[in-house]
Motif scaffolding. Structure first.
Motif, short mmCIF file in Angstrom:
data_model
loop_
_atom_site.label_atom_id
_atom_site.label_comp_id
_atom_site.label_asym_id
_atom_site.label_seq_id
_atom_site.Cartn_x
_atom_site.Cartn_y
_atom_site.Cartn_z
N ARG A 21 0.85 -1.13 0.01
CA ARG A 21 0.07 0.06 0.15
C ARG A 21 0.76 1.49 0.05
N GLU A 22 1.84 1.21 0.73
CA GLU A 22 2.78 2.35 0.85
C GLU A 22 3.41 2.74 -0.51
N MET A 23 3.62 1.45 -1.62
CA MET A 23 4.16 1.47 -2.78
C MET A 23 3.21 1.93 -3.53
N ASN A 24 2.00 2.15 -3.36
CA ASN A 24 0.83 2.57 -4.03
C ASN A 24 0.34 1.30 -5.53
N HIS A 25 0.30 0.00 -4.93
CA HIS A 25 0.00 -0.83 -5.51
C HIS A 25 -1.26 -1.28 -5.41
N GLU A 26 -2.07 -1.92 -6.27
CA GLU A 26 -3.48 -2.24 -6.37
C GLU A 26 -3.40 -3.59 -5.70
N VAL A 27 -4.06 -4.01 -4.33
CA VAL A 27 -3.97 -5.15 -3.88
C VAL A 27 -5.20 -5.67 -3.58
N MET A 28 -5.53 -7.21 -4.07
CA MET A 28 -6.65 -7.96 -3.73
C MET A 28 -6.12 -9.02 -2.80
N ALA A 29 -6.42 -8.86 -1.45
CA ALA A 29 -5.93 -9.69 -0.11
C ALA A 29 -7.22 -10.75 -0.22
N VAL A 30 -6.85 -11.90 0.06
CA VAL A 30 -7.70 -13.20 0.18
C VAL A 30 -7.12 -13.97 1.62
N ASP A 31 -8.24 -14.43 2.21
CA ASP A 31 -7.92 -15.57 3.32
C ASP A 31 -9.42 -15.91 3.53
N ARG A 32 -9.15 -17.18 4.15
CA ARG A 32 -10.48 -17.89 4.66
C ARG A 32 -11.01 -17.35 5.91
N ASN A 33 -10.09 -16.75 6.68
CA ASN A 33 -10.51 -16.17 7.96
C ASN A 33 -11.00 -14.59 7.93
N GLU A 34 -12.17 -14.60 8.18
CA GLU A 34 -12.98 -13.28 8.19
C GLU A 34 -12.34 -12.21 8.98
N VAL A 44 -5.75 -2.35 1.67
CA VAL A 44 -5.65 -2.84 0.33
C VAL A 44 -6.88 -2.41 -0.30
N THR A 45 -6.87 -2.75 -1.59
CA THR A 45 -7.73 -2.18 -2.75
C THR A 45 -9.09 -2.96 -2.56
N ASN A 46 -8.85 -4.19 -2.33
CA ASN A 46 -10.16 -5.17 -2.29
C ASN A 46 -9.88 -6.20 -1.41
N ALA A 47 -10.56 -7.14 -0.91
CA ALA A 47 -10.55 -8.47 -0.21
C ALA A 47 -11.60 -9.31 -0.10
N ARG A 48 -11.17 -10.56 -0.08
CA ARG A 48 -12.20 -11.56 -0.31
C ARG A 48 -12.04 -12.35 0.62
N ILE A 49 -13.10 -13.16 1.31
CA ILE A 49 -13.16 -14.39 2.02
C ILE A 49 -13.51 -15.43 1.27
N GLY A 50 -12.29 -16.46 1.25
CA GLY A 50 -12.58 -17.92 0.43
C GLY A 50 -11.47 -18.70 0.81
N ASP A 51 -11.69 -19.91 0.13
CA ASP A 51 -10.85 -21.07 0.21
C ASP A 51 -9.79 -21.11 -1.07
#
Length: 215
Positions: A21-34, A44-51
């Protein structure tokens, strides 16, 4: 700016996300833990809960659209291995995975990882070198044999010029820059005189560094 997929939001993954984020990149973050996903949302730019071992879920992320895919799963190597393999199969351009050992690294590379990082080993090596010596202030390994060190100017170098010391020929070490008051000067010549108030950024083989600076 790059589009980056980050899978795994433990401590390592979270810190990667914050730095990206400090480097101004677009990040989609994913983890199964809500909870982890909710905590990372501000960074982050966006995030999803999933396996991430679910192929259909990964397909929904549009793997081919990312410039870089980080697999930062640290609590289950089987999940990391399956995720790495699936991400590559689904068109991951550059897949970098976390490993805890050389054995894990070999399996990850055989199953799609383009690069592997060893966060625990790397920080342990850095800490051992950094804090076991009074005059080493930072350290960055280039490979197993070569590194960049930030060191204080040895007492017997103070007041002498780089040319007078003949550092490159005598010690097989290159001075990359001089650091003083958080400012870095890369304009080093043979006439540059070293002072006790400065630190040096030096590049060389570990064995030559150890001998020269008594690390």
């Amino acid at each position: 700016m790059k589009s980056i997929l980050l899978i795994g939001l433990g401590r390592f993954g979270k810190n990667i996300a914050m730095k990206l984020r400090e480097m101004n990149h677009e990040v989609m973050a994913v983890d199964r833990n809500e909870k982890r996903v909710n905590e990372i949302m501000p960074y982050v730019t966006n995030a999803r809960i999933g396996d991430s071992t679910d192929e259909e879920f990964l397909k929904s992320l549009g793997i081919r659209n990312y410039d870089l895919c980080f697999v930062a799963i640290g609590d289950c190597f089987q999940d990391s291995l399956e995720t790495t393999s699936l991400v590559k199969e689904l068109g991951g351009k550059l897949v970098v995975a976390r490993a805890a050992s050389e054995v894990q690294a070999k399996f990850l590379k055989r199953n799609g990882a383009d690069g592997v990082v060893f966060p625990e080993q790397q920080i342990a090596r850095w800490a051992a070198i950094r804090y076991s010596s009074d005059h080493v202030f930072d350290y960055f390994a280039m490979d197993d044999d070569c590194a960049i060190f930030e060191v204080s100017v040895p007492d017997n170098w103070v007041g002498k010029s780089v040319g007078e010391l003949n550092i490159r020929k005598r010690y097989r070490i290159n001075i990359l820059a001089i650091k003083a008051d958080e400012r870095i000067d890369m304009n080093i010549t043979s006439e540059t005189v070293l002072t006790a108030e400065e630190n040096l950024l030096v590049l060389g083989k570990n064995k030559d560094m150890q001998k020269c600076f008594r690390i």
